[in-house]
Design a protein around this motif. Sequence first.
Motif, PDB file in Angstrom:
ATOM      1  N   PRO A  51     -24.044   8.124   0.465  1.00  0.00           N
ATOM      2  CA  PRO A  51     -23.812   7.967  -0.919  1.00  0.00           C
ATOM      3  C   PRO A  51     -22.576   7.311  -1.250  1.00  0.00           C
ATOM      4  N   ILE A  52     -21.922   6.512  -2.290  1.00  0.00           N
ATOM      5  CA  ILE A  52     -20.850   6.040  -2.596  1.00  0.00           C
ATOM      6  C   ILE A  52     -20.870   6.536  -3.999  1.00  0.00           C
ATOM      7  N   ASN A  53     -19.339   6.700  -4.263  1.00  0.00           N
ATOM      8  CA  ASN A  53     -18.920   6.871  -5.808  1.00  0.00           C
ATOM      9  C   ASN A  53     -18.412   5.781  -6.760  1.00  0.00           C
ATOM     10  N   ASP A  54     -18.667   5.709  -7.891  1.00  0.00           N
ATOM     11  CA  ASP A  54     -18.045   4.564  -8.843  1.00  0.00           C
ATOM     12  C   ASP A  54     -17.697   5.370  -9.915  1.00  0.00           C
ATOM     13  N   GLU A  55     -17.278   4.709 -11.209  1.00  0.00           N
ATOM     14  CA  GLU A  55     -16.936   5.136 -12.350  1.00  0.00           C
ATOM     15  C   GLU A  55     -17.235   4.079 -13.203  1.00  0.00           C
TER      16      GLU A  55
ATOM     17  N   GLY B 115     -15.508   6.147 -18.152  1.00  0.00           N
ATOM     18  CA  GLY B 115     -14.918   7.429 -17.284  1.00  0.00           C
ATOM     19  C   GLY B 115     -16.092   8.124 -16.713  1.00  0.00           C
TER      20      GLY B 115
ATOM     21  N   ARG C  59     -18.905   9.442 -14.019  1.00  0.00           N
ATOM     22  CA  ARG C  59     -18.680   8.977 -12.412  1.00  0.00           C
ATOM     23  C   ARG C  59     -20.207   9.175 -12.127  1.00  0.00           C
TER      24      ARG C  59
ATOM     25  N   ILE D 253     -13.661   0.164  -6.066  1.00  0.00           N
ATOM     26  CA  ILE D 253     -13.306   1.602  -6.406  1.00  0.00           C
ATOM     27  C   ILE D 253     -14.073   2.090  -7.589  1.00  0.00           C
TER      28      ILE D 253
ATOM     29  N   SER E  81     -10.906   8.375 -17.091  1.00  0.00           N
ATOM     30  CA  SER E  81     -11.630   9.340 -16.372  1.00  0.00           C
ATOM     31  C   SER E  81     -10.648  10.603 -15.937  1.00  0.00           C
TER      32      SER E  81
ATOM     33  N   ALA F 172      -9.151  10.688 -13.506  1.00  0.00           N
ATOM     34  CA  ALA F 172      -9.255  10.966 -11.985  1.00  0.00           C
ATOM     35  C   ALA F 172      -7.982  10.171 -11.412  1.00  0.00           C
TER      36      ALA F 172
ATOM     37  N   HIS G 221      -8.816   7.397  -3.287  1.00  0.00           N
ATOM     38  CA  HIS G 221      -9.342   8.195  -4.394  1.00  0.00           C
ATOM     39  C   HIS G 221      -9.545   9.461  -4.297  1.00  0.00           C
TER      40      HIS G 221
ATOM     41  N   ASN H 256     -11.285  11.757  -5.978  1.00  0.00           N
ATOM     42  CA  ASN H 256     -12.455  12.409  -6.359  1.00  0.00           C
ATOM     43  C   ASN H 256     -13.865  11.840  -5.768  1.00  0.00           C
ATOM     44  N   PHE H 257     -13.498  10.976  -4.954  1.00  0.00           N
ATOM     45  CA  PHE H 257     -14.545  10.248  -4.041  1.00  0.00           C
ATOM     46  C   PHE H 257     -14.823  10.842  -2.767  1.00  0.00           C
ATOM     47  N   THR H 258     -16.206  10.649  -2.006  1.00  0.00           N
ATOM     48  CA  THR H 258     -16.308  11.222  -0.776  1.00  0.00           C
ATOM     49  C   THR H 258     -16.469  10.036   0.175  1.00  0.00           C
ATOM     50  N   ASN H 259     -17.566   9.490   0.422  1.00  0.00           N
ATOM     51  CA  ASN H 259     -17.480   8.520   1.544  1.00  0.00           C
ATOM     52  C   ASN H 259     -16.870   7.282   1.220  1.00  0.00           C
ATOM     53  N   ASN H 260     -16.569   7.085   0.199  1.00  0.00           N
ATOM     54  CA  ASN H 260     -15.868   6.018  -0.088  1.00  0.00           C
ATOM     55  C   ASN H 260     -14.293   6.099  -0.752  1.00  0.00           C
TER      56      ASN H 260
END
Lengths: 355, 271
Positions: A294-298, A302, A304, B52, B93, B95, B137, B139-143
Amino acid sequence: MSLRNITILLLLFLALSSCERLFMKEEPEPENAAIFDHLWETVDEKYSFFEDKNIDWDSARDVFRPKAIEARNSVELFNVLADMLFILKDGHVNISAGIDLSRNWDWFLEYPTNFNFDVIERNYLAPSEDYQISGPIHNTIIDSVGYMYYESFSNNVSTSLMDYLVLKFLINEEEESFQLNSLDGPVAGIIIDVRNNGGGSISNAFTIANRFAGDRVKVADWFYKTGPDHDDFSRAEEKFIEFDGNEDYKFNKPIVVLINRSSYSSANFFASMMSFLPNVTLMGDQTGGGGGLPINDELPNGWRYRFSSTRTLDANGNNIEFGVKPDILVQLDSTGFIEGNDRMIEEAIDFIKSQ
Amino acid sequence: MNKLYFLGLSLLATSLSFASFGQAQKSNDKKNQTHFITGIGGSYVNIIDEGISPLLYDGSGGSVILGHFQEKMNNLNASSVKFDFNNPSSSISNAEMYTFRLEGHFQRYWKVSNLEEKKLKLRPGFDLSAKWALRQHLNFTNNSQHIETRFSVAPALMIARPFELWERNFELGAFTSIPLLTYATRPLFASTRFPASVNKEEIEFLDYVKEGEIISFGNYFKWSTQFFLFYPLKNGNGLRLDYFWNYESYKAQNPVRTGEHSIMISTFFKI
């Protein structure tokens, strides 16, 4: 040219050259439509399982976009976005706002629990003189079989810790000597219990799998998303496991990996990797799946969110997003729990001792 | 808070610079001189990296620079390596990320004889640059980690205006460049993995610069400017107050726009 003109020229240059914020605006209070569109488009372009799951994402937009636009407040908007993401049927998909965390937990809620740590702790771990909590791993020896319970791949393990555990299971205390690679040692095999392990760092999965591996063996192909189309993926990245640890303490005895529907993500991948070792048997229920990183984005407001962005096929070509099947299916029943009995552990012990 | 920190550093750099002005009476002849440059200062960045987040991240940090500056009869050569660290955040955010940037330049400017006679000296030239940037970043994990590289060729212009103030010599000026051609790399579309590192257990440094693309106007634009106020000391050394600015827009699969500012005070040691 006078000094005054030069100064004006330089000041003008300075004024022009430092105004990048004119081109880098962001909307402090974005419209619902903009938030929805960003989420839909990003998932459309970067989510990795549309074709594997036969999901009609265009139709999701048709259904949910009007609802998002009509949402009167953050709670309503959040719920619309969460409902749309729910159709991806993916435990790696969440949207997080201060008010809630969306989730699809059907991958384990629709199936039997097949696990009760309280039963294990009270009846197998605590009564044992060999019980230790070594880093994140609960371990003991049950009826001449080593037992390790690993609750989360988020908790780091090291090769040296694995060396210690293997050594513990191979020491013959009565003879005060090591009985290595011998069925005459104190344990007949090891149970690695990853039930209710919801995943974490994939590197921990490799650390443990490499400790029990032998010669280099291919276990999986990973595919990264490389473009916006649903089938834009990189060439396969081959994944291998190979013995890594103290060469004096290789473990070649039978290993049973206990799994259930709550074994997810890294635990799912761990089970898949271990299944390629000749001395390993998967026992219990099918894993919950979770075969994409999994990857994160916003979002523009704001919030997530995260979603799967890779595909994983095991070395036999099976897509592990849908879980890994056990070699021996075992289900627990409530009677066993009441009697303080974990049938999977009992069956695993019997299986190991029969080898 | 970040802006206050940035302003504070800027004021400190400025005041240090002006405090040094009393050390010299007259400038030396700058022809055929080579200087070793060391500098330090504050920096401030604006970033929208859609690999991102779509949100604007801005924040301050610090910079250091090492370089050399050589002035000859007919041309000037300048090379520098500048490192910036920043801690931008999103006001929407909340972040945060860390940004690390290493940028090297080699610039050559030619003295055009009829322009050198004038008070305002215009010197055309070129700028070869290389950049490596890491955005992490928190607050992110794999990316969480995004790395990118650039190699650019740009026409450049130097503007210099020597002047005298309080019976002391100064030089005010600017360097500016806009790349014509750039070789750029970004991570894979939905990963922080690099194309060249797929199927490698150990990522090699050169993987970050392989399988990129050559870009120019239309999908890439960068404008770099450096304003300076140089104060030559009596012994041939010097002090320089610089304001660096650049704006970059790259319409990649994941577009990225950055605006980077630094104010630095540098010492010029004659070698």
